[in-house]
Write an enzyme that holds these catalytic residues in place. Structure first.
Site, PDB file in Angstrom:
ATOM      1  CB  SER A   1      17.876  -2.087 -32.084  1.00  0.00           C
ATOM      2  OG  SER A   1      19.152  -2.385 -31.835  1.00  0.00           O
TER       3      SER A   1
ATOM      4  CB  ALA B   1      24.924  -8.084 -34.844  1.00  0.00           C
ATOM      5  NE  ARG B   2      29.286  -2.788 -32.670  1.00  0.00           N
ATOM      6  CZ  ARG B   2      28.475  -2.761 -31.669  1.00  0.00           C
ATOM      7  NH1 ARG B   2      27.066  -2.981 -31.948  1.00  0.00           N
ATOM      8  NH2 ARG B   2      28.730  -2.593 -30.474  1.00  0.00           N
TER       9      ARG B   2
ATOM     10  CG  ASP C   1      19.321  -0.338 -34.919  1.00  0.00           C
ATOM     11  OD1 ASP C   1      18.891   0.778 -35.276  1.00  0.00           O
ATOM     12  OD2 ASP C   1      20.122  -0.443 -33.985  1.00  0.00           O
TER      13      ASP C   1
ATOM     14  CD  GLU D   1      26.256   2.151 -37.231  1.00  0.00           C
ATOM     15  OE1 GLU D   1      26.528   2.827 -36.099  1.00  0.00           O
ATOM     16  OE2 GLU D   1      25.858   1.090 -37.205  1.00  0.00           O
TER      17      GLU D   1
ATOM     18  CG  HIS E   1      24.124   1.655 -33.577  1.00  0.00           C
ATOM     19  ND1 HIS E   1      25.470   1.208 -34.123  1.00  0.00           N
ATOM     20  CD2 HIS E   1      23.764   0.620 -32.790  1.00  0.00           C
ATOM     21  CE1 HIS E   1      25.621   0.465 -33.460  1.00  0.00           C
ATOM     22  NE2 HIS E   1      24.752   0.062 -32.534  1.00  0.00           N
TER      23      HIS E   1
END
Length: 319
Positions: free
Chosen positions: A276, A225-226, A250, A255, A274
């Site tokens: 997925s 998600a985040r 992920d 980031e 990041h």
């Protein structure tokens, strides 16, 4: 006229030749000039926050489309309070992300990380691993991505429940949905806790020390998600002290994840960049989705995937 914000001004969005509109490409530095007089804006650079910095130039703006499912980096008070319609890429990433989650669940059950470590050491060690059939998964977020995850996990034999804004006794994809405010009381049931909720004030820090403490000692956390849904310090402590079995991550608070960040080497942690939902050809799918919406906009037809700017996601009656 449609302004298109890209990471580089030389970038181009594929498949827009059939859209009868003028496109003005720009990068973040050129957005103020590009958005002046533009009626629509495509955020091809979907993590950019540049719009808030040039908002006073966007007098003619009617519509913003972000080529991503999450809109947390886009929304700000001026945009929320305006009449500008926001749409997103809802639906594009559902299946790829569900496949990523299923892969993570299987890899955790089969001890793939340990197998890779043994292979690197040229060490032959027979082990017994777990099956996934009958395992319990709790999916936080009952929107399109969460539902596709639930359907794929159920097809693999897992028992799946959901967690969302509102508790539901019977649901076609989740059987039961618990209120996310009661997450600490619910996580003791699951072997896999999957985060698929949008980042909102209500979900920020949702998986905190109390939730992690309530999980099974061999439970597995998956976050697609985040990053800010999880208290990273609390997660790092839970992994390091082996109070949960592992985590497939992920997304992160920062980031790219800094090279010196301790999560890289935390016991049981699997880190991906990041990615997925990013399968081969996904940019073409994103472009085709925007082109369809742009034709609707030009014809004065209702747009698809309209975001409720107050909630922070496309509202379909579930979240």
């Amino acid at each position: 006229m449609i302004a298109v914000l890209c990471e580089r001004v030389t970038d181009r969005v594929p498949g827009l030749d059939g859209v009868d509109a003028e496109f003005r490409y720009c990068d973040a530095d050129g957005l103020a000039q590009a958005v002046a007089g533009a009626q629509a804006l495509l955020l091809w650079d979907y993590f950019s926050t540049a719009l808030r910095g040039v908002w006073t130039h966007a007098h003619a703006l009617e519509w913003v489309h972000v080529a991503a499912a999450g809109v947390d980096t886009l929304l700000f008070d001026g945009l929320r309070d305006s009449d500008v319609v926001v749409t997103n890429a809802r639906g594009v990433f559902d299946r790829p992300i569900a496949e990523y989650v299923l892969g993570a669940v299987i890899a955790y059950a089969k001890g793939s990380q340990a197998s890779f470590d043994l292979q690197r050491r040229h060490e032959w060690r027979h082990r017994e691993t777990r099956g996934v059939a009958g395992a319990h998964a709790l999916v936080v977020g009952t929107g399109g991505i969460g539902r596709e995850i639930a359907r794929l996990l159920r097809a693999a034999g897992l028992v799946v429940r959901g967690a969302g804004r509102v508790a539901v006794e019977r649901d076609p994809d989740f059987d039961t949905v618990v209120g996310s405010t009661e997450l600490a009381a619910a996580v003791g049931w699951c072997d896999h806790l999957v985060l698929a909720a949008p980042l909102t004030p209500a979900t920020r820090g949702l998986v905190d020390a109390a939730v992690l403490a309530a999980m099974k000692p061999d439970a597995h956390l998956v976050n697609i998600a985040r990053g800010p849904l999880v208290d990273e310090d609390a997660l790092l402590a839970a992994l390091t002290e082996r109070r949960i079995g592992g985590a497939t991550l992920d997304v992160f608070d920062t980031e790219p994840l800094p090279a010196e960040h301790p999560l890289w080497d935390a016991p049981g942690a699997v880190i991906t960049a990041h990615m997925s939902g990013d399968v081969v050809g996904f940019r073409d799918t994103l472009a085709a989705q925007f082109a369809d919406n742009a034709r609707r906009w030009l014809l004065g037809q209702p747009l698809l995937n309209v975001v409720d700017k107050k909630l922070g996601y496309v509202s379909t009656g579930t979240a």
